[in-house]
Design a protein around this motif. Structure first.
Motif, PDB file in Angstrom:
ATOM      1  N   LYS A  75       0.847  -1.189   0.000  1.00 54.56           N
ATOM      2  CA  LYS A  75       0.000   0.000   0.000  1.00 54.56           C
ATOM      3  C   LYS A  75       0.885   1.242   0.000  1.00 54.56           C
ATOM      4  CE  LYS A  75      -3.681   2.237   2.705  1.00 54.56           C
ATOM      5  NZ  LYS A  75      -4.540   2.120   3.914  1.00 54.56           N
ATOM      6  N   PHE A  76       0.599   2.149  -0.974  1.00 57.41           N
ATOM      7  CA  PHE A  76       1.327   3.413  -1.082  1.00 57.41           C
ATOM      8  C   PHE A  76       0.374   4.579  -0.844  1.00 57.41           C
ATOM      9  CE2 PHE A  76       3.854   0.638  -3.938  1.00 57.41           C
ATOM     10  CZ  PHE A  76       5.103   0.781  -3.359  1.00 57.41           C
ATOM     11  N   GLU A  77       0.934   5.663  -0.327  1.00 59.56           N
ATOM     12  CA  GLU A  77       0.190   6.918  -0.179  1.00 59.56           C
ATOM     13  C   GLU A  77       1.040   8.057  -0.724  1.00 59.56           C
ATOM     14  OE1 GLU A  77      -0.839   7.566   3.872  1.00 59.56           O
ATOM     15  OE2 GLU A  77      -2.404   6.012   3.916  1.00 59.56           O
ATOM     16  N   THR A  78       0.369   9.087  -1.238  1.00 57.22           N
ATOM     17  CA  THR A  78       1.106  10.281  -1.650  1.00 57.22           C
ATOM     18  C   THR A  78       1.577  11.031  -0.407  1.00 57.22           C
ATOM     19  OG1 THR A  78      -0.976  11.501  -1.772  1.00 57.22           O
ATOM     20  CG2 THR A  78      -0.170  10.498  -3.814  1.00 57.22           C
ATOM     21  N   GLU A  79       2.468  11.951  -0.600  1.00 62.11           N
ATOM     22  CA  GLU A  79       3.096  12.627   0.540  1.00 62.11           C
ATOM     23  C   GLU A  79       2.083  13.353   1.420  1.00 62.11           C
ATOM     24  OE1 GLU A  79       6.230  15.108  -0.799  1.00 62.11           O
ATOM     25  OE2 GLU A  79       7.522  13.451  -1.438  1.00 62.11           O
ATOM     26  N   ASN A  80       1.076  13.917   0.796  1.00 62.72           N
ATOM     27  CA  ASN A  80       0.078  14.643   1.596  1.00 62.72           C
ATOM     28  C   ASN A  80      -1.073  13.741   2.020  1.00 62.72           C
ATOM     29  OD1 ASN A  80      -1.185  14.224  -0.815  1.00 62.72           O
ATOM     30  ND2 ASN A  80      -1.518  16.396  -1.292  1.00 62.72           N
ATOM     31  N   ALA A  81      -0.891  12.391   1.813  1.00 65.80           N
ATOM     32  CA  ALA A  81      -1.905  11.400   2.204  1.00 65.80           C
ATOM     33  C   ALA A  81      -3.231  11.629   1.504  1.00 65.80           C
ATOM     34  CB  ALA A  81      -2.105  11.396   3.712  1.00 65.80           C
ATOM     35  N   GLY A  82      -3.162  12.261   0.353  1.00 73.41           N
ATOM     36  CA  GLY A  82      -4.410  12.510  -0.365  1.00 73.41           C
ATOM     37  C   GLY A  82      -4.822  11.382  -1.277  1.00 73.41           C
ATOM     38  N   LYS A  83      -3.851  10.593  -1.776  1.00 75.54           N
ATOM     39  CA  LYS A  83      -4.161   9.489  -2.705  1.00 75.54           C
ATOM     40  C   LYS A  83      -3.557   8.198  -2.175  1.00 75.54           C
ATOM     41  CE  LYS A  83      -6.178  12.255  -5.584  1.00 75.54           C
ATOM     42  NZ  LYS A  83      -5.537  12.756  -6.795  1.00 75.54           N
ATOM     43  N   VAL A  84      -4.278   7.098  -2.396  1.00 71.99           N
ATOM     44  CA  VAL A  84      -3.846   5.776  -1.953  1.00 71.99           C
ATOM     45  C   VAL A  84      -3.841   4.827  -3.152  1.00 71.99           C
ATOM     46  CG1 VAL A  84      -4.418   3.779  -0.512  1.00 71.99           C
ATOM     47  CG2 VAL A  84      -4.720   6.094   0.389  1.00 71.99           C
ATOM     48  N   PHE A  85      -2.763   4.029  -3.241  1.00 71.68           N
ATOM     49  CA  PHE A  85      -2.654   2.984  -4.272  1.00 71.68           C
ATOM     50  C   PHE A  85      -2.280   1.683  -3.573  1.00 71.68           C
ATOM     51  CE2 PHE A  85      -1.576   7.038  -6.170  1.00 71.68           C
ATOM     52  CZ  PHE A  85      -2.410   7.078  -7.276  1.00 71.68           C
ATOM     53  N   GLU A  86      -3.132   0.659  -3.701  1.00 69.50           N
ATOM     54  CA  GLU A  86      -2.941  -0.582  -2.957  1.00 69.50           C
ATOM     55  C   GLU A  86      -3.145  -1.789  -3.869  1.00 69.50           C
ATOM     56  OE1 GLU A  86      -4.114  -2.366   1.438  1.00 69.50           O
ATOM     57  OE2 GLU A  86      -5.377  -0.829   0.519  1.00 69.50           O
TER      58      GLU A  86
END
Length: 483
Positions: free
Chosen positions: A327-338
């Motif tokens: 699971k990845f998140e963008t730096e500002n935790a706005g987008k998630v890719f799992e």
């Protein structure tokens, strides 16, 4: 060929006519005698009262004249006979073609009255019979051609050393050669094979029919420009994925190949969860409690007649050794890719104490992790041929029913469900892939509330430039990962 007249105005006996099988022997003998009588030496002998001495040179000239005459006569007779046999074979071939056409029309009419499942079963039966008939036809044609070639070589060798007696024997053997000439056989079986091949290639189970639907798009692998390959799919998904921040990729090898570019450090994504590269997904990723392993093995492992699909690696695991869950998140935790591993439409591999199938486990995890986020969660699902090879006993009807149940569970937590179909294959799984692809497409288009289907049936080997990179870039643009 002009033939010299005998003295006294008499003409030699005429050569055999086409199809005159009953007089071929006597006519051949008469021609030889007539040729001998027509030679200059015979005329001199007759004029001298039959006492002229026969020399070796004169005998050689006489035999050469006889040989040339017989060769030209046989050449003419071969052409006429071959033409005659060709016409007969063509007539028989036309009759056979009409009969096969009538059978094909009858077959198609019967197919219209059957449902799809029975039509596929009937098509497999017809295809097997077609292969058998075509194989017999090809074998018989090859045998007949081989026999004819051997006889032709034998006749050719005899022509080189032909004397009077051999010329008569050759005429007799000519009847056998004509009866076994392969020209008619080639025409007959050639027409039959072409018609059977047409019926085979046009069968419903052997092809995958393209359809049109507002929730359906096709990947065009043949286009050179990457954006053009996915243009229709990106247009279909652009408006329905606006504002979605959670992108969950679910499946096995094919879906992980699409997800792999998200691992690129240059994208600036932060890894917030992972299975440490282990196949024990429940223990290292979901962190749910497993049921008793001994009971699981007794119930599902190594069954002679299994009814459930279970991972060979064991309880709580997946058989895919190169499908990490992450699971990845963008730096500002706005987008998630799992990325989550689910290898089939239904299996009992990654079960827990509160779930009885892998599909229920995934649905539980999505409900707990993305609670109240359905309107911003998009799920992308694609699976390979693992289920087809691991569970050959599973029918298309069972697969379709399991797929619908799995989609129903996902749609409770996914605002948009994007299903990617199976890749094209021309091997043993071709018919099953076409059937399951069609079943998956029908479930998404007609039995789903928020489903969209990406058809990749025209994609053979999913290469980086031909498929993976263009499709990943499409999802990257749709997610607006860098915004």
């Amino acid at each position: 060929m002009m033939r010299p007249e005998n003295e006294g105005g008499a003409t030699p006996t005429p050569s055999p006519t086409k199809g005159d099988d009953t007089t071929m022997k006597s006519d051949g003998e008469g021609d030889v005698e007539a040729a001998a009588a027509a030679s200059p030496e015979s005329k001199g002998k007759m004029a001298g009262g039959g006492h002229e001495e026969m020399t070796l040179e004169k005998l050689k000239i006489r035999l050469m004249a006889i040989t040339e005459y017989l060769r030209q006569e046989l050449s003419t007779m071969d052409t006429q006979k071959a033409k005659h046999l060709g016409l007969l074979a063509k007539e028989k071939a036309v009759v056979t073609a009409l009969a096969l056409k009538a059978l094909m029309i009858q077959y198609l009419n019967e197919m219209k009255q059957l449902d799809k499942e029975k039509a596929r079963e009937l098509t497999v039966k017809y295809r097997t019979k077609t292969v058998e008939v075509a194989g017999v036809a090809r074998r018989r044609t090859a045998e007949a051609a081989s026999v004819a070639r051997l006889k032709a070589l034998e006749v050719g060798r005899e022509l080189k050393t032909m004397d009077k007696q051999k010329s008569i024997d050759m005429v007799r053997k000519g009847k056998v050669v004509y009866k076994e000439m392969p020209q008619g056989t080639k025409i007959k079986y050639g027409v039959m094979f072409c018609i059977l091949l047409f019926m085979w290639s046009g069968s419903p189970a052997g092809s995958y029919e393209k359809v049109k639907h507002k929730n359906l798009c096709y990947i065009h692998e043949e286009k050179a420009d990457w954006k053009q390959k996915v243009a229709s799919c990106e247009n279909m998904l652009f408006s329905v994925t606006q504002g979605y921040k959670n992108w969950i990729f679910i499946g096995n090898e094919p879906i992980f190949a699409l997800f792999r570019p998200f691992h690129n450090a240059k994208l600036g994504l932060n890894r917030v969860r992972g299975d440490r590269g282990k196949q024990r997904k429940v223990q290292f990723y979901y962190k749910y409690e497993l049921p008793d392993e001994a009971e699981w093995k007794e119930k599902y492992a190594d069954k002679e007649n299994p009814t459930e699909l279970a991972a060979k690696e064991g309880i709580g695991r997946s058989d895919c050794g190169n499908c990490p869950m992450v699971k990845f998140e963008t730096e500002n935790a706005g987008k998630v890719f799992e990325n989550l591993v689910v290898e089939s439409s239904r299996d009992v591999s990654q079960i827990t104490k509160t779930t009885s199938t892998t599909q229920e486990t995934v649905a539980r995890y999505l409900g707990e992790t993305y609670a109240n986020q359905k309107s911003t969660t998009a799920c992308v699902v694609q699976q390979g041929t693992y289920e087809m090879t691991k569970a050959p006993w599973r029918t298309a009807q069972e697969y379709t029913g399991n797929t619908k149940d799995f989609h129903d569970k996902l749609e409770q937590h996914c605002g948009v469900l994007i299903r990617i179909g199976y890749f094209r294959e021309n091997g043993q799984l071709k018919d099953k892939i076409n059937s399951w692809n069609e079943g998956t497409r029908d479930v998404v288009l007609h039995k789903s509330k928020n489903g969209y289907f990406i058809d990749v049936s025209q994609v053979g080997t999913p290469s980086m430039d031909g498929y993976i990179t263009p499709v990943w870039e499409m999802f990257f643009r749709l997610s607006k990962a860098l915004e």
